[in-house]
Design a protein around this motif. Structure first.
Motif, mmCIF file in Angstrom:
data_model
loop_
_atom_site.group_PDB
_atom_site.id
_atom_site.type_symbol
_atom_site.label_atom_id
_atom_site.label_comp_id
_atom_site.label_asym_id
_atom_site.label_seq_id
_atom_site.Cartn_x
_atom_site.Cartn_y
_atom_site.Cartn_z
ATOM 1 N N LEU A 1 -63.934 -28.928 -78.963
ATOM 2 C CA LEU A 1 -63.451 -29.547 -79.853
ATOM 3 C C LEU A 1 -62.127 -28.969 -81.098
ATOM 4 O O LEU A 1 -62.776 -27.797 -81.321
ATOM 5 C CB LEU A 1 -63.514 -30.980 -80.641
ATOM 6 C CG LEU A 1 -62.777 -31.427 -81.953
ATOM 7 C CD1 LEU A 1 -61.993 -31.935 -81.449
ATOM 8 C CD2 LEU A 1 -63.435 -32.518 -83.353
ATOM 9 N N ASP A 2 -60.503 -28.457 -79.877
ATOM 10 C CA ASP A 2 -59.683 -27.884 -80.927
ATOM 11 C C ASP A 2 -58.966 -28.064 -81.756
ATOM 12 O O ASP A 2 -58.079 -28.823 -81.018
ATOM 13 C CB ASP A 2 -59.155 -26.228 -79.477
ATOM 14 C CG ASP A 2 -60.045 -25.173 -78.859
ATOM 15 O OD1 ASP A 2 -60.767 -24.441 -79.630
ATOM 16 O OD2 ASP A 2 -60.513 -25.550 -78.281
ATOM 17 N N ALA A 3 -58.437 -28.181 -82.907
ATOM 18 C CA ALA A 3 -58.241 -28.488 -83.869
ATOM 19 C C ALA A 3 -57.181 -27.932 -84.621
ATOM 20 O O ALA A 3 -57.559 -26.642 -85.095
ATOM 21 C CB ALA A 3 -58.431 -29.384 -85.061
ATOM 22 N N ASP B 1 -53.282 -33.211 -93.501
ATOM 23 C CA ASP B 1 -51.892 -34.002 -93.687
ATOM 24 C C ASP B 1 -51.828 -34.012 -92.658
ATOM 25 O O ASP B 1 -51.477 -35.921 -91.629
ATOM 26 C CB ASP B 1 -50.180 -33.738 -94.906
ATOM 27 C CG ASP B 1 -50.739 -33.780 -95.598
ATOM 28 O OD1 ASP B 1 -51.978 -34.286 -96.056
ATOM 29 O OD2 ASP B 1 -49.960 -33.045 -96.278
ATOM 30 N N ARG B 2 -51.747 -33.393 -91.402
ATOM 31 C CA ARG B 2 -51.454 -33.341 -90.193
ATOM 32 C C ARG B 2 -52.300 -32.564 -89.216
ATOM 33 O O ARG B 2 -52.547 -31.994 -89.848
ATOM 34 C CB ARG B 2 -49.582 -33.174 -89.783
ATOM 35 C CG ARG B 2 -48.813 -34.281 -90.306
ATOM 36 C CD ARG B 2 -47.292 -32.977 -90.231
ATOM 37 N NE ARG B 2 -47.346 -32.226 -90.668
ATOM 38 C CZ ARG B 2 -47.210 -31.002 -90.297
ATOM 39 N NH1 ARG B 2 -46.761 -30.585 -89.583
ATOM 40 N NH2 ARG B 2 -47.285 -29.948 -91.315
ATOM 41 N N ALA B 3 -52.605 -33.386 -87.828
ATOM 42 C CA ALA B 3 -53.619 -32.637 -87.186
ATOM 43 C C ALA B 3 -52.723 -32.703 -85.523
ATOM 44 O O ALA B 3 -52.824 -33.895 -85.151
ATOM 45 C CB ALA B 3 -54.920 -33.086 -87.546
ATOM 46 N N THR B 4 -53.645 -32.107 -84.824
ATOM 47 C CA THR B 4 -53.609 -31.741 -83.419
ATOM 48 C C THR B 4 -54.450 -31.748 -82.930
ATOM 49 O O THR B 4 -54.902 -30.516 -83.266
ATOM 50 C CB THR B 4 -51.935 -31.412 -82.678
ATOM 51 O OG1 THR B 4 -52.286 -30.012 -82.584
ATOM 52 C CG2 THR B 4 -50.549 -31.575 -83.078
ATOM 53 N N GLY B 5 -55.726 -31.813 -82.002
ATOM 54 C CA GLY B 5 -56.746 -31.791 -81.108
ATOM 55 C C GLY B 5 -56.834 -31.901 -80.120
ATOM 56 O O GLY B 5 -56.121 -32.409 -79.349
ATOM 57 N N THR B 6 -57.585 -31.086 -78.938
ATOM 58 C CA THR B 6 -58.074 -30.819 -77.706
ATOM 59 C C THR B 6 -59.238 -31.118 -77.630
ATOM 60 O O THR B 6 -59.834 -30.542 -77.895
ATOM 61 C CB THR B 6 -57.550 -29.864 -76.953
ATOM 62 O OG1 THR B 6 -55.739 -29.864 -77.369
ATOM 63 C CG2 THR B 6 -57.977 -30.443 -75.546
ATOM 64 N N VAL B 7 -59.853 -31.871 -76.877
ATOM 65 C CA VAL B 7 -61.393 -32.317 -76.118
ATOM 66 C C VAL B 7 -61.898 -32.163 -75.242
ATOM 67 O O VAL B 7 -60.585 -32.619 -74.034
ATOM 68 C CB VAL B 7 -61.806 -33.464 -76.528
ATOM 69 C CG1 VAL B 7 -62.948 -34.144 -76.038
ATOM 70 C CG2 VAL B 7 -61.816 -34.090 -77.912
ATOM 71 N N THR C 1 -53.205 -36.592 -81.809
ATOM 72 C CA THR C 1 -52.749 -36.735 -82.690
ATOM 73 C C THR C 1 -53.530 -37.349 -84.156
ATOM 74 O O THR C 1 -54.276 -38.107 -83.504
ATOM 75 C CB THR C 1 -51.314 -36.475 -83.213
ATOM 76 O OG1 THR C 1 -51.499 -37.873 -83.316
ATOM 77 C CG2 THR C 1 -50.444 -35.702 -82.097
ATOM 78 N N GLY C 2 -53.351 -36.744 -85.257
ATOM 79 C CA GLY C 2 -53.468 -37.664 -86.114
ATOM 80 C C GLY C 2 -52.878 -37.219 -87.168
ATOM 81 O O GLY C 2 -52.302 -36.689 -87.874
ATOM 82 N N THR C 3 -53.048 -38.615 -88.639
ATOM 83 C CA THR C 3 -52.625 -38.154 -89.788
ATOM 84 C C THR C 3 -54.131 -38.248 -90.887
ATOM 85 O O THR C 3 -54.889 -39.018 -90.690
ATOM 86 C CB THR C 3 -51.654 -39.313 -90.661
ATOM 87 O OG1 THR C 3 -52.572 -40.477 -89.919
ATOM 88 C CG2 THR C 3 -50.231 -38.291 -89.257
ATOM 89 N N GLY C 4 -54.015 -37.662 -92.398
ATOM 90 C CA GLY C 4 -55.547 -37.559 -92.896
ATOM 91 C C GLY C 4 -56.239 -37.455 -92.532
ATOM 92 O O GLY C 4 -57.443 -38.380 -92.805
ATOM 93 N N VAL C 5 -56.473 -36.654 -91.628
ATOM 94 C CA VAL C 5 -57.452 -36.376 -91.277
ATOM 95 C C VAL C 5 -58.525 -35.303 -91.864
ATOM 96 O O VAL C 5 -58.291 -34.495 -92.186
ATOM 97 C CB VAL C 5 -57.216 -34.925 -89.817
ATOM 98 C CG1 VAL C 5 -59.107 -34.426 -88.666
ATOM 99 C CG2 VAL C 5 -56.484 -36.355 -88.556
#
Length: 229
Positions: free
Chosen positions: A89-91, A108-114, A221-225
Motif C-alpha cells: 500500500l503506497d500512500a 486532510d487529503r490522500a491518494t493511495g495505490t494497493v 483517494t480520501g479525506t481525513g485519512v
C-alpha cells in the motif's frame, strides 16, 4: 572587511548545522512513526515513511506536516472468512495533522495505490481455484468441479470490478459449457467471487482497479485519512 568575512563564514556554518539538525530530526521522526502506524484489524509486515518538505522542525512545531509518503508491505486482514493479504500500500498524504501528543496522524487529503498479488488473491478465493493474469485487463480463473462424479476443469477470462469502494468482484465473461447441463452454474460457483479489501486506513476509498502482470492494482483517494493513533 575581515569582520564581514567572519560573519559570512559563521552564517554558512550555522546554516549547515541547522540543515544537519533538521535532517537528523526527520530521520528520528520517521523511525518513530514507522513503529506507530496502526490499522485496526490488520497485521502489517513492514512500514516505510518519508517526510517531505523543509524545514521539518518548523512543521513539527506547528504540529502539521506538508507531505508524507507511506509504504506498507504485507498487510493481512480477514475477508469472507479467509485471509486477504495486500502486497503493498503506497500512500501520499498531504497536510498531515499530528494529534494526541504526536502519537496520531490524520491527513486532510490522500491518494493511495494497493497491489494484491495473484498468489494472494488465489488464497482468498474458493478452494481449488487459481487466479492468474489473463492479459488485456482480464484475469484468468481456473476451477475444478464434479459432474456426475467426474472432475471437470475449466479456465475462464474474468472481468474485475470494484463494488462500494471496498469490494473486489471477479466475474467470468463466458463459461464454456459444451452442452453439459448445469456446468456453467457449477463453474461460476467456483470462479465468480467477491472479496472485501480490508486493512485500509479509515477515510481511504478505492476508486479504480486494474489487472496487471504483477497483480491487481487498485487506486483511491480520501479525506481525513488516519494512519496512526
Amino acid at each position: 572587511m575581515r569582520a564581514l568575512r567572519i560573519w559570512g563564514i559563521a552564517l554558512v556554518v550555522l546554516a549547515a548545522l541547522f540543515v544537519a539538525v533538521d535532517r537528523v530530526a526527520v530521520y528520528i521522526a520517521e523511525s518513530q512513526a514507522e513503529n506507530r502506524v496502526e490499522i485496526p484489524g490488520t497485521r502489517i509486515g513492514s512500514t516505510d515513511i518519508s517526510v517531505r518538505g523543509f524545514p521539518f522542525l518548523t512543521q513539527l512545531a506547528g504540529s502539521e506536516l506538508d507531505e508524507v509518503d507511506v509504504r506498507l508491505t504485507g498487510i493481512e486482514t480477514r475477508a469472507g472468512g479467509r485471509t486477504l493479504r495486500i502486497s503493498t500500500l503506497d500512500a501520499e498524504l498531504r497536510d498531515v495533522r499530528l494529534t494526541d501528543g504526536f502519537s496520531g496522524a490524520v491527513a486532510d487529503r490522500a491518494t493511495g495505490t494497493v497491489v494484491i498479488s495473484y498468489e494472494d488473491l488465489t488464497k482468498a478465493a474458493s478452494d481449488g481455484v487459481k487466479v492468474e493474469y489473463g492479459g488485456k485487463n482480464k484475469v484468468k480463473v481456473t476451477g475444478t468441479v464434479n459432474v456426475l462424479g467426474r472432475p471437470i476443469s475449466r479456465s475462464v477470462l474474468s472481468t474485475v470490478t470494484l463494488l462500494d469502494g471496498r469490494t473486489v468482484r471477479v466475474h467470468a465473461d463466458k463459461v464454456p459449457g459444451e452442452g453439459i447441463p448445469g456446468l456453467e452454474k457449477l463453474v461460476r460457483e467456483k470462479t465468480d467471487f467477491e472479496r472485501e479489501v480490508g486493512g485500509l486506513p479509515n477515510g481511504l476509498k478505492l476508486e479504480r482497479i486494474q489487472p496487471t502482470e504483477d497483480g491487481l492494482e487498485i487506486s483511491g483517494t480520501g479525506t481525513g485519512v488516519r494512519l496512526a493513533g
